[in-house]
Structure formats: C-alpha cells, structure tokens
Design an enzyme around this catalytic site. Structure first.
Site, PDB file in Angstrom:
ATOM      1  N   SER A  54      10.965  43.158   1.618  1.00 56.73           N
ATOM      2  CA  SER A  54      11.921  42.218   1.201  1.00 56.73           C
ATOM      3  C   SER A  54      11.989  41.599  -0.093  1.00 56.73           C
ATOM      4  O   SER A  54      11.118  41.492  -0.660  1.00 56.73           O
ATOM      5  CB  SER A  54      12.057  40.972   2.369  1.00 56.73           C
ATOM      6  OG  SER A  54      11.597  41.532   3.561  1.00 56.73           O
TER       7      SER A  54
HETATM    8  N1  SAH Z   1       8.042  41.169   4.994  1.00 58.76           N
HETATM    9  C1  SAH Z   1       7.824  42.756   5.013  1.00 58.76           C
HETATM   10  C2  SAH Z   1       9.233  43.551   5.413  1.00 58.76           C
HETATM   11  C3  SAH Z   1       9.038  44.710   5.878  1.00 58.76           C
HETATM   12  S1  SAH Z   1      10.759  45.152   6.698  1.00 58.76           S
HETATM   13  C4  SAH Z   1       7.571  42.978   3.603  1.00 58.76           C
HETATM   14  O1  SAH Z   1       7.810  42.445   2.721  1.00 58.76           O
HETATM   15  O2  SAH Z   1       7.064  44.259   3.257  1.00 58.76           O
HETATM   16  C5  SAH Z   1      10.740  45.150   8.434  1.00 58.76           C
HETATM   17  C6  SAH Z   1       9.541  45.666   8.923  1.00 58.76           C
HETATM   18  O3  SAH Z   1       9.623  45.534  10.307  1.00 58.76           O
HETATM   19  C7  SAH Z   1       9.346  47.197   8.791  1.00 58.76           C
HETATM   20  O4  SAH Z   1       7.961  47.380   8.323  1.00 58.76           O
HETATM   21  C8  SAH Z   1       9.481  47.765  10.322  1.00 58.76           C
HETATM   22  O5  SAH Z   1       8.833  48.900  10.561  1.00 58.76           O
HETATM   23  C9  SAH Z   1       9.299  46.435  11.170  1.00 58.76           C
HETATM   24  N2  SAH Z   1       9.850  46.501  12.454  1.00 58.76           N
HETATM   25  C10 SAH Z   1      11.156  46.956  12.794  1.00 58.76           C
HETATM   26  N3  SAH Z   1      11.198  46.598  14.028  1.00 58.76           N
HETATM   27  C11 SAH Z   1      10.091  45.945  14.603  1.00 58.76           C
HETATM   28  C12 SAH Z   1       9.682  45.813  15.813  1.00 58.76           C
HETATM   29  N4  SAH Z   1      10.533  45.704  17.107  1.00 58.76           N
HETATM   30  N5  SAH Z   1       8.242  45.528  16.118  1.00 58.76           N
HETATM   31  C13 SAH Z   1       7.424  45.243  15.057  1.00 58.76           C
HETATM   32  N6  SAH Z   1       7.616  45.677  13.729  1.00 58.76           N
HETATM   33  C14 SAH Z   1       9.261  46.141  13.506  1.00 58.76           C
END
Ligand code: SAH
Length: 207
Positions: A54
C-alpha cells in the site's frame, strides 16, 4: 529517509512514534528489486500475485486511526509484503497477521525474520474469519477492501475501546472506516477515500 517527512509529516502524520517506526523499516526490502526506484513515491507498488504494497500515507493514516500506545495486541488482515506488519511491530506489543496467498506470507515471514522482529505471528488463511484463537484484539487493521464490516472481526475486537480500521466500498470507490467498540456499543466514523484491492474469498483464483 527525507521522503518520510515529505509524504507523511507534511501531510498531517504528526505522531512521532509512527514516524519513527517508518524510519526503522526499509521499504526497499519489501518490494521486488526492479521496483526499488519507486520506494520514495507515495504510491502502491506491485508485489506479485496481482497484489500491491500500500501507499505509505494511507498506511500511516490507518495506523494513526488505531491510536496505538505500545501495549496492544493487534490483528492485521492482508500481510502482503509485510511492510505494514513490520511498522506495526514497532508500535504494539504483539502483531498477528493473516495472509491468504501462501507465497506472499512466506516472503513476508523471511523479511520479518531478517529484520530481527520477534513480536509478529503470520498465518495463512482467509482473514474474513479473523483469528479467534488469540482474540480479543485491541486493534484490527484490514489492508483490502470489504463491501461490509465482517462480523467475525467485530466479534474479535476488544469491547474496551477496541478499534477496527477497514476500507469499505466497491471496486471504484472506498472509504476508510474507523469502528470503535465499547461494551456492546459500536461507533462508526468515515475517514478519507481510498483505493484497495478486494478482500478475497477463499478458493477464489488469483493471478
Ligand atoms: N499492507 C500490505 C498490503 C497488501 S495488499 C502491504 O503493504 O504489503 C492486501 C493483501 O491482502 C494481499 O496480499 C492479499 O493477498 C491479502 N488478502 C486479500 N484477501 C484476503 C483475505 N480474505 N484474507 C487474508 N488476506 C487477504
């Protein structure tokens, strides 16, 4: 680390503990090597599997909404690269984090270990159900958007002022919501607009 002042401090992230936590976590370790040129930009960066790490300002703002003092148990949904997880580890006592894509969780675990961080626990599962084993949580932060507040997360939130920060909306527009729980009373406030990837449902294809 001048970008931290420019992207965060200048835009209203005044909590010195949060700024300090950002200074301790090198963003370049959390993006693929061909993306390193972009780490000082306030944008999301692709991390593979159709996911992104993000935008730092939104991470900082969401964390600021959690109001962490340092002694909390935090649940994070969507570990992704582990960047926000690492930042949270410097601001709370214990961080539990859930990621649905096993490969991303593995990489995040390696990065967190490499940084010598010991108070983070990463699990591979569907975050929509939270992590009841270690509940209640003083704070819950969700890094993918939902179309509604997941009831399990509300349930697992501490009833003594626990805070849930979650993007809610549809594919084209979402807002960050700050939900606070006191006893059986729920207070809900809308913060800024944002754009996140969707919270996936288990079994859904990725890529
Ligand atoms: N704060 C993280 C954001 C990652 S994007 C960073 O800075 O890297 C959001 C993440 O949520 C992705 O890796 C995706 O695979 C995960 N995600 C999506 N749906 C999900 C779910 N139902 N349970 C757990 N993780 C999930």
């Amino acid at each position: 680390m001048e970008w931290i002042n420019r992207q965060l401090l200048a835009r209203g992230i005044k909590d010195s503990r949060i700024l300090e936590a950002f200074r301790k976590v090198p963003r370049e370790l959390f993006v693929p090597s061909h993306m390193r040129a972009f780490i000082e930009n306030d944008t999301a960066i692709p991390i593979g599997y159709g996911q992104t790490t993000s935008q730092p300002y939104i991470i900082a703002l969401m964390i600021q909404h959690l109001g962490l003092k340092g002694d909390e148990k935090v649940l994070e949904i969507g570990t992704g690269s582990g960047y926000q997880t690492a930042i949270l580890s410097h601001l709370a006592k214990e961080v539990y984090s859930i990621e649905i894509i096993p490969e991303l969780a593995d990489d995040a675990i390696k990065r967190i270990e490499k940084l010598g961080i010991k108070n983070v626990h990463i699990f591979v599962r569907d975050g929509i159900n939270g992590l009841p084993e270690y509940s209640p949580y003083d704070a819950i932060i969700v890094s993918a958007y939902a179309t509604f507040v997941p009831p399990s997360l509300l349930e697992q939130l501490s009833s003594q002022g626990g805070r849930l920060v979650i993007p809610i909306g549809n594919p084209s527009i979402q807002h960050i919501y700050v939900i606070e729980k006191h006893g059986d009373k729920i207070k809900k406030e809308r913060s800024v607009p944002c754009l996140f990837v969707p919270l996936r449902e288990e079994g859904l294809e990725y890529e």
